[in-house]
Design a protein around this motif. Structure first.
Motif, PDB file in Angstrom:
ATOM      1  N   PRO A 150       2.909   3.338   8.424  1.00  0.00           N
ATOM      2  CA  PRO A 150       2.400   4.740   8.810  1.00  0.00           C
ATOM      3  C   PRO A 150       2.912   5.089  10.606  1.00  0.00           C
ATOM      4  O   PRO A 150       3.552   5.818  10.928  1.00  0.00           O
ATOM      5  CB  PRO A 150       1.194   5.006   8.574  1.00  0.00           C
ATOM      6  N   TYR A 151       2.538   3.895  11.149  1.00  0.00           N
ATOM      7  CA  TYR A 151       2.875   3.827  12.537  1.00  0.00           C
ATOM      8  C   TYR A 151       4.471   3.813  13.029  1.00  0.00           C
ATOM      9  O   TYR A 151       4.787   4.622  13.729  1.00  0.00           O
ATOM     10  CB  TYR A 151       2.273   2.651  13.448  1.00  0.00           C
ATOM     11  N   LEU A 152       5.023   3.035  12.027  1.00  0.00           N
ATOM     12  CA  LEU A 152       6.414   3.091  12.312  1.00  0.00           C
ATOM     13  C   LEU A 152       6.936   4.351  11.748  1.00  0.00           C
ATOM     14  O   LEU A 152       8.035   4.980  12.574  1.00  0.00           O
ATOM     15  CB  LEU A 152       7.208   1.912  11.359  1.00  0.00           C
ATOM     16  N   GLU A 153       6.774   5.058  10.982  1.00  0.00           N
ATOM     17  CA  GLU A 153       7.200   6.360  10.653  1.00  0.00           C
ATOM     18  C   GLU A 153       6.708   7.563  11.703  1.00  0.00           C
ATOM     19  O   GLU A 153       7.515   8.126  11.996  1.00  0.00           O
ATOM     20  CB  GLU A 153       6.506   6.802   9.376  1.00  0.00           C
ATOM     21  N   TRP A 154       5.520   7.494  12.270  1.00  0.00           N
ATOM     22  CA  TRP A 154       5.038   8.104  13.333  1.00  0.00           C
ATOM     23  C   TRP A 154       5.942   7.910  14.666  1.00  0.00           C
ATOM     24  O   TRP A 154       6.282   8.844  14.996  1.00  0.00           O
ATOM     25  CB  TRP A 154       3.686   8.037  13.525  1.00  0.00           C
ATOM     26  N   LYS A 155       6.346   6.812  14.921  1.00  0.00           N
ATOM     27  CA  LYS A 155       7.109   6.401  15.869  1.00  0.00           C
ATOM     28  C   LYS A 155       8.583   7.142  15.695  1.00  0.00           C
ATOM     29  O   LYS A 155       9.185   7.855  16.568  1.00  0.00           O
ATOM     30  CB  LYS A 155       7.372   5.246  16.185  1.00  0.00           C
ATOM     31  N   ARG A 156       9.062   6.737  14.367  1.00  0.00           N
ATOM     32  CA  ARG A 156      10.477   7.614  13.999  1.00  0.00           C
ATOM     33  C   ARG A 156      10.310   9.145  14.367  1.00  0.00           C
ATOM     34  O   ARG A 156      11.117   9.591  15.142  1.00  0.00           O
ATOM     35  CB  ARG A 156      10.707   7.148  12.672  1.00  0.00           C
ATOM     36  N   ILE A 157       9.448   9.778  13.752  1.00  0.00           N
ATOM     37  CA  ILE A 157       9.160  10.930  13.900  1.00  0.00           C
ATOM     38  C   ILE A 157       9.135  11.525  15.236  1.00  0.00           C
ATOM     39  O   ILE A 157       9.732  12.468  16.032  1.00  0.00           O
ATOM     40  CB  ILE A 157       8.056  11.752  13.032  1.00  0.00           C
ATOM     41  N   ALA A 158       8.122  10.772  16.240  1.00  0.00           N
ATOM     42  CA  ALA A 158       8.047  11.260  17.584  1.00  0.00           C
ATOM     43  C   ALA A 158       9.315  10.988  18.232  1.00  0.00           C
ATOM     44  O   ALA A 158       9.911  12.145  18.887  1.00  0.00           O
ATOM     45  CB  ALA A 158       6.914  10.347  18.156  1.00  0.00           C
ATOM     46  N   LEU A 159       9.992  10.018  18.187  1.00  0.00           N
ATOM     47  CA  LEU A 159      11.369   9.907  18.728  1.00  0.00           C
ATOM     48  C   LEU A 159      12.665  10.908  18.300  1.00  0.00           C
ATOM     49  O   LEU A 159      13.270  11.137  19.163  1.00  0.00           O
ATOM     50  CB  LEU A 159      11.859   8.429  18.502  1.00  0.00           C
ATOM     51  N   ALA A 160      12.358  11.210  16.928  1.00  0.00           N
ATOM     52  CA  ALA A 160      13.396  12.125  16.539  1.00  0.00           C
ATOM     53  C   ALA A 160      13.467  13.482  17.244  1.00  0.00           C
ATOM     54  O   ALA A 160      14.197  14.359  16.956  1.00  0.00           O
ATOM     55  CB  ALA A 160      13.309  12.350  14.817  1.00  0.00           C
TER      56      ALA A 160
END
Length: 161
Positions: A150-160
């Motif tokens: 989930p943290y990897l996905e939240w990072k991806r979303i935040a950076l996107a």
């Protein structure tokens, strides 16, 4: 596992490739920063050497070939503390080599966890959670031992965004 004092510094300094922070609290209530925030709110300039220790660490990370970054989450209107960060802290951090991005969640939270917890991700393999009270006072820092997907996905979303 709680991370305090020297253990926290060793944890941050030990990353090998990249470290990244998700920074979402509207206010950080930190005693060592209170006078500088008050100075800013009075319209005074920041003191000489403001954040120099952190800048030195960041320059060292970058010089060793390691990346450091963060996403600073905000809602409009900015809090006084966020205005202080943008005026007095973030420019120096960027100058030292930190990749800082801003995510405005005033209209959409993008499914991100926005209350009570910030976190650092080290080498996309370890998470340290920073837990806060509603007033921005840090409760503790803990090494997260669960599923980091989930943290990897939240990072991806935040950076996107």
């Amino acid at each position: 596992m709680l991370l305090d004092g020297d253990e926290w510094r060793r944890t941050v300094d030990a990353y090998e490739r990249d470290t990244w922070r998700f920074e979402a609290q509207p206010v950080y209530t930190m005693p060592r920063e209170a006078e500088n925030v008050a100075r800013f709110l009075r319209g005074e300039s920041k003191p000489a050497g403001h954040n120099a220790g952190w800048h030195e660490r960041v320059r060292g990370y970058v010089a060793s070939g390691r990346a450091i970054g963060r996403v600073r989450v905000v809602r409009q209107p900015l809090t006084d503390h966020q205005r202080y960060q943008f005026a007095c802290c973030i420019p120096g951090n960027i100058g030292a080599g930190e990749d800082i991005r801003v995510l405005d969640v005033s209209r959409d939270d993008y499914g991100l966890p926005l209350s009570g917890v910030d976190w650092w991700m080290f080498d996309e393999s370890r998470i340290a959670r920073l837990n806060f009270r509603a007033d921005g006072t840090q409760i503790d820092r803990e090494l997260f031992t669960g599923d980091i997907r989930p943290y990897l996905e939240w990072k991806r979303i935040a950076l996107a965004h």
